[in-house]
Write an enzyme that holds these catalytic residues in place. Structure first.
Site, PDB file in Angstrom:
ATOM      1  CG  ASP A   1      -0.472  -2.494   6.868  1.00  0.00           C
ATOM      2  OD1 ASP A   1      -1.631  -2.822   7.296  1.00  0.00           O
ATOM      3  OD2 ASP A   1      -0.083  -1.460   6.152  1.00  0.00           O
TER       4      ASP A   1
ATOM      5  CG  PHE B   1      -1.981   0.976   1.277  1.00  0.00           C
ATOM      6  CD1 PHE B   1      -3.226   0.960   0.553  1.00  0.00           C
ATOM      7  CD2 PHE B   1      -1.686   2.186   1.868  1.00  0.00           C
ATOM      8  CE1 PHE B   1      -4.201   1.937   0.485  1.00  0.00           C
ATOM      9  CE2 PHE B   1      -2.629   3.250   1.879  1.00  0.00           C
ATOM     10  CZ  PHE B   1      -3.893   2.981   1.152  1.00  0.00           C
TER      11      PHE B   1
ATOM     12  NE  ARG C   1     -10.387  -2.526  -2.929  1.00  0.00           N
ATOM     13  CZ  ARG C   1      -9.823  -2.136  -1.855  1.00  0.00           C
ATOM     14  NH1 ARG C   1      -8.633  -2.581  -1.328  1.00  0.00           N
ATOM     15  NH2 ARG C   1     -10.256  -1.176  -1.070  1.00  0.00           N
TER      16      ARG C   1
HETATM   17  C1  LIG Z   1      -2.591  -2.000   3.892  1.00  0.00           C
HETATM   18  C2  LIG Z   1      -3.092  -0.488   4.217  1.00  0.00           C
HETATM   19  N1  LIG Z   1      -1.905   0.098   4.979  1.00  0.00           N
HETATM   20  C3  LIG Z   1      -2.226   1.395   5.215  1.00  0.00           C
HETATM   21  C4  LIG Z   1      -3.326   2.078   4.916  1.00  0.00           C
HETATM   22  C5  LIG Z   1      -3.203   3.715   5.562  1.00  0.00           C
HETATM   23  O1  LIG Z   1      -3.929   3.642   6.649  1.00  0.00           O
HETATM   24  P1  LIG Z   1      -4.111   5.076   7.556  1.00  0.00           P
HETATM   25  O2  LIG Z   1      -4.837   6.014   6.240  1.00  0.00           O
HETATM   26  O3  LIG Z   1      -4.867   4.979   8.698  1.00  0.00           O
HETATM   27  O4  LIG Z   1      -2.757   6.010   7.834  1.00  0.00           O
HETATM   28  C6  LIG Z   1      -4.117   1.672   4.403  1.00  0.00           C
HETATM   29  C7  LIG Z   1      -5.664   2.373   4.035  1.00  0.00           C
HETATM   30  O5  LIG Z   1      -6.285   1.796   3.232  1.00  0.00           O
HETATM   31  C8  LIG Z   1      -3.947   0.103   4.009  1.00  0.00           C
HETATM   32  O6  LIG Z   1      -4.820  -0.320   3.266  1.00  0.00           O
END
Ligand SMILES: Cc1ncc(COP(=O)(O)O)c(C=O)c1O
Length: 417
Positions: free
Chosen positions: A203, A131, A377
């Site tokens: 994550d 991501f 999705r």
């Molecule tokens: C896999 C992943 N990591 C991190 C994030 C970002 O999270 P945040 O907006 O809470 O910082 C997302 C958001 O969709 C995500 O899907």
């Protein structure tokens, strides 16, 4: 009007829904009528337990009890209490998970901490298709700490670690690919990292609450995740950070805020970290959001995540079958593995007009989302999604595509939340 299918999909959906041991859990959500909601992997719907709790938090706790609520209503301990509630869903024994801030901030904390725990190692390894925030934060942490980021796909990680592993401080991956829904081998990656002497950071945004995760049993070092997808904690719900007990003593965080101090009310001149995971607290916690998330997590009360996983696989398997029978002939291609062992809780279909089709679906009450440039999705949540809803979504999509009933150049950007 949606035309009826010629296959037996209707009967299959009816049978699977009739045999669903989790069907009663749908009542724990306030889903709008006439909407098929397949975007809970982006923003979970509202749990019925949340509005009364928020009303109480606002009117009684804040409105009447005022500042006394920090102790009287358990506000001060909320980050650790909610952290433990999340921990119960990700295989973390109490005292290792803290809730607060965003996933991006928690990732930043976790990567800095991991680098401090492996000071003699110069590489930070992450997924080239991770991501965006995970990639950006990894690059920023590496730059600030004089490290190097290497982007290695999960398929190549094992071989890479065999040759370069002794230079790696931490490997940072997601168990579920946010685009394709592919599920990676958490156990294998964790073992490979440890064999190389590296730490592993997961994550869990697309895994927590959707499938069993066993952080302690796998020996994971650090993990982060958000509260607003499968956990249904609401828009911008607090994220969380897990750090295994064995790392607490040496855990150094990049933002030593006062609430992570050993004696936060002593107002000492210098920072001294609190014992345990409490040292990963930063500043004043967002109480309204934290307590909404805490209420939301009660949707899991008495729920066996193995059953959630079994139903999720039934749902995604059924949707893949619907796609195969109804949508492949119209130019859709699934990018989600058909092997259940390699599938998270979503199905992604490739189509050049993904954005326009997602919009047209929403106009018909089917809420999915898309990821640029060409993936539709469909997130399923076994706590409320039905097989029948998936069939309805597939019919709608088939009709829209067959009739070209969409604007191929919709205005504005695609939904990206
Ligand atoms: C896999 C992943 N990591 C991190 C994030 C970002 O999270 P945040 O907006 O809470 O910082 C997302 C958001 O969709 C995500 O899907």
């Amino acid at each position: 009007m949606t035309t009826m299918p010629t296959t037996d999909l209707t009967e299959v959906a009816a049978r699977l829904d009739a045999d669903d041991p989790l069907a009663h859990l749908r009542d724990r959500f306030l889903l709008p009528p006439d909407v098929v909601y397949l975007d809970g992997n982006s923003l979970g719907p509202l749990p019925a337990a949340v509005p009364p709790v928020l009303t109480d938090v606002v009117t009684r706790q804040w409105g009447t009890d005022l500042i006394g609520s920090w102790n009287g209503n358990g506000w001060w301990e909320a980050p650790l209490r909610v952290g433990d509630a999340i921990g119960a869903l990700i295989g973390a024994a109490p005292g290792q998970t803290v809730a607060g801030d965003s996933t991006s901030v928690q990732l930043h904390t976790a990567l800095h901490a991991a680098a401090s725990l492996r000071p003699d190692r110069a590489l930070l390894v992450t997924d080239p298709d991770h991501f965006p925030t995970d990639r950006y934060v990894a690059a920023a942490v590496a730059e600030r700490r004089g490290l190097e980021v290497l982007r290695v796909s999960p398929a190549d990680l094992s071989g890479f670690l065999r040759t370069e592993g002794d230079r790696v401080a931490v490997v940072s991956y997601s168990p579920v690919d946010f685009r394709t829904g592919e599920l990676y081998d958490m156990r294998g990656v964790t073992q490979d990292a440890h064999r190389a002497g590296a730490l592993v950071l997961w994550d869990l945004c697309h895994a927590a609450g959707a499938l069993p995760v066993e952080l302690d049993a796998l020996g994971v070092d650090l993990a982060v995740g958000c509260g607003y997808k499968f956990l249904s904690g609401g828009p911008g719900a607090p994220a969380y950070l897990y750090v295994a007990h064995r790392h607490h003593r040496d855990l150094r965080t990049p933002v030593p805020g006062w609430t992570g101090h050993a004696d936060p009310f002593g107002l000492g001149r210098d920072y001294a970290p609190a014992p345990g995971i409490a040292r990963a607290r930063i500043g004043t916690p967002p109480i309204l959001s934290l307590l909404a998330l805490e209420a939301a997590l009660t949707v899991y009360d008495g729920v066996d995540l193995a059953e959630v996983r079994a139903k999720s696989l039934s749902l995604t398997g059924f949707l893949l079958r619907c796609a195969d029978e109804l949508l492949t002939p119209l130019g859709f291609a699934s990018v989600t593995p058909s092997d259940p062992g390699r599938r998270g809780s979503q199905v992604s279909l490739r189509h050049p007009h993904a954005h326009a089709l997602t919009r047209a679906l929403a106009d018909r009450g089917v809420i999915a989302d898309m990821r640029a440039p060409d993936l539709l999705r469909f997130g399923v949540n076994a706590l409320y999604t039905t097989h029948r809803e998936l069939l309805t979504a597939a019919w709608c999509l088939r009709d829209i595509a067959a009739e070209a009933a969409y604007d191929p150049n919709p205005r504005g950007r695609g939904p990206v939340t």
